[in-house]
Design an enzyme around this catalytic site. Structure first.
Site, PDB file in Angstrom:
ATOM      1  N   SER A   1      30.398  45.785  39.382  1.00  0.00           N
ATOM      2  CA  SER A   1      31.608  45.595  40.188  1.00  0.00           C
ATOM      3  C   SER A   1      31.713  44.140  40.637  1.00  0.00           C
ATOM      4  CB  SER A   1      31.606  46.596  41.352  1.00  0.00           C
ATOM      5  OG  SER A   1      32.867  46.687  41.957  1.00  0.00           O
TER       6      SER A   1
ATOM      7  N   ASP B   1      37.291  54.757  35.575  1.00  0.00           N
ATOM      8  CA  ASP B   1      36.900  53.654  36.455  1.00  0.00           C
ATOM      9  C   ASP B   1      38.098  52.995  37.119  1.00  0.00           C
ATOM     10  OD1 ASP B   1      35.420  51.592  37.617  1.00  0.00           O
ATOM     11  OD2 ASP B   1      34.273  51.204  35.792  1.00  0.00           O
TER      12      ASP B   1
ATOM     13  N   HIS C   1      33.478  54.829  38.661  1.00  0.00           N
ATOM     14  CA  HIS C   1      32.909  53.519  38.973  1.00  0.00           C
ATOM     15  C   HIS C   1      31.391  53.548  39.151  1.00  0.00           C
ATOM     16  CE1 HIS C   1      33.545  49.365  39.994  1.00  0.00           C
ATOM     17  NE2 HIS C   1      33.065  49.482  41.219  1.00  0.00           N
TER      18      HIS C   1
END
Length: 292
Positions: free
Chosen positions: A103, A241, A268
């Site tokens: 991320s 995601d 995610h």
């Protein structure tokens, strides 16, 4: 798994705490998401790599976890975090690393690679992006599935700055369970990281939530620079995601030595949502790209 070592690193006069697992000759150096999250969720999902002979290192970025938490907002820049990451790597004597960024940690890893590529064995980009304006378009597409009335409501609150209104927060909660973690009960390490979230770095760099980017990274775009990264790159995304597979494809097209894998039945956090699919991909990539 408890860390074998907890190391305090001095970064420009601030304390940054790193955690080391195992004693392998090759190191997986983890950069967690956020900004503003402690590294619990990422270190606890990847410390298992010690069983395959790797050393695993993670650290609480400045402003998070056990590290110092200054309130000077001028510290919350990706350039400063790149230098912090390099200071941790040098202080711990890690040598060339398999850098794993998840991320926000992936944005950080990309900028690190552009500055210090010589220190990388490989680059692993998990559930991340290289083009923030493109991501914003993808997030608009995701929240459009809530319906025009709900999107209009969200836009009203965003214009007013009333991000804490219950109806706005309810819409964000639905998006989180669709696109951040699809498990009905979020794992304890994820909860622990989220419960200790420092919103100072997050609001300054990103924005008020996962679906509104108005911070100092809103125009960040490294797609034109990606061809400069010559190491082997693994890109992974969950099929649902929030940082979408389209973002992964955009990175793959710019990275000359890359492979892209989409993890089914995950969003995610594929390492928690579908570990049976995720870990063989990661382990295989690391095994194929060992030093020497």
């Amino acid at each position: 798994m408890a860390a074998d070592d907890r190391i305090e690193v001095n970064v420009d006069g601030f304390k940054v705490v790193a955690y080391s697992f195992g004693a392998g000759s090759e190191t997986v150096f983890c950069l967690n998401g956020g900004p503003g999250l402690p590294c619990d969720y990422l270190r606890e999902s990847h410390s298992c790599l010690v069983d395959q002979g790797y050393r695993v290192v993670a650290f609480d970025q400045l402003g998070t976890g056990a590290s110092d938490r200054p309130t000077d907002t001028s510290l919350w820049t990706i350039a400063r975090y790149v230098e912090e990451t390099e200071t941790v790597r040098k202080t711990l004597g890690l040598g060339k690393v398999h850098m794993l960024g998840h991320s926000w940690g992936g944005w950080l890893a990309i900028d690190y690679a552009l500055a210090y590529q010589q220190n990388l064995q490989t680059l692993i980009l998990e559930d991340t992006v290289a083009d923030m304006p493109h991501l914003v378009l993808e997030l608009e597409r995701l929240r459009a599935s809530l319906g025009p009335e709900t999107v209009s409501m969200m836009q009203k609150h965003e214009a007013q700055g009333t991000y804490d209104h219950p109806e706005y927060m309810a819409a964000v909660t639905i998006l989180n369970y669709r696109h951040v973690c699809r498990l009905p009960e979020w794992p304890a390490p994820v909860r622990r990281s989220l419960d200790d979230w420092n919103m100072g770095p997050y609001a300054t760099m990103q924005g008020p939530n996962e679906f509104l980017y108005i911070g100092n990274l809103k125009d960040w775009n490294r797609v034109p620079d990606l061809p400069r990264i010559k190491v082997q790159v693994l890109i992974t995304h969950g099929e649902h995601d929030e940082l979408t597979p389209a973002c992964g494809l955009r990175m793959k097209l710019g990275l000359p030595q890359s492979e892209l894998h989409i993890i089914p039945n995950a969003s995610h956090m594929p390492f928690y949502e579908n570990p049976a699919a995720y870990y063989p991909i990661l382990s295989g990539f690391l095994s194929r790209n060992k030093a020497g």
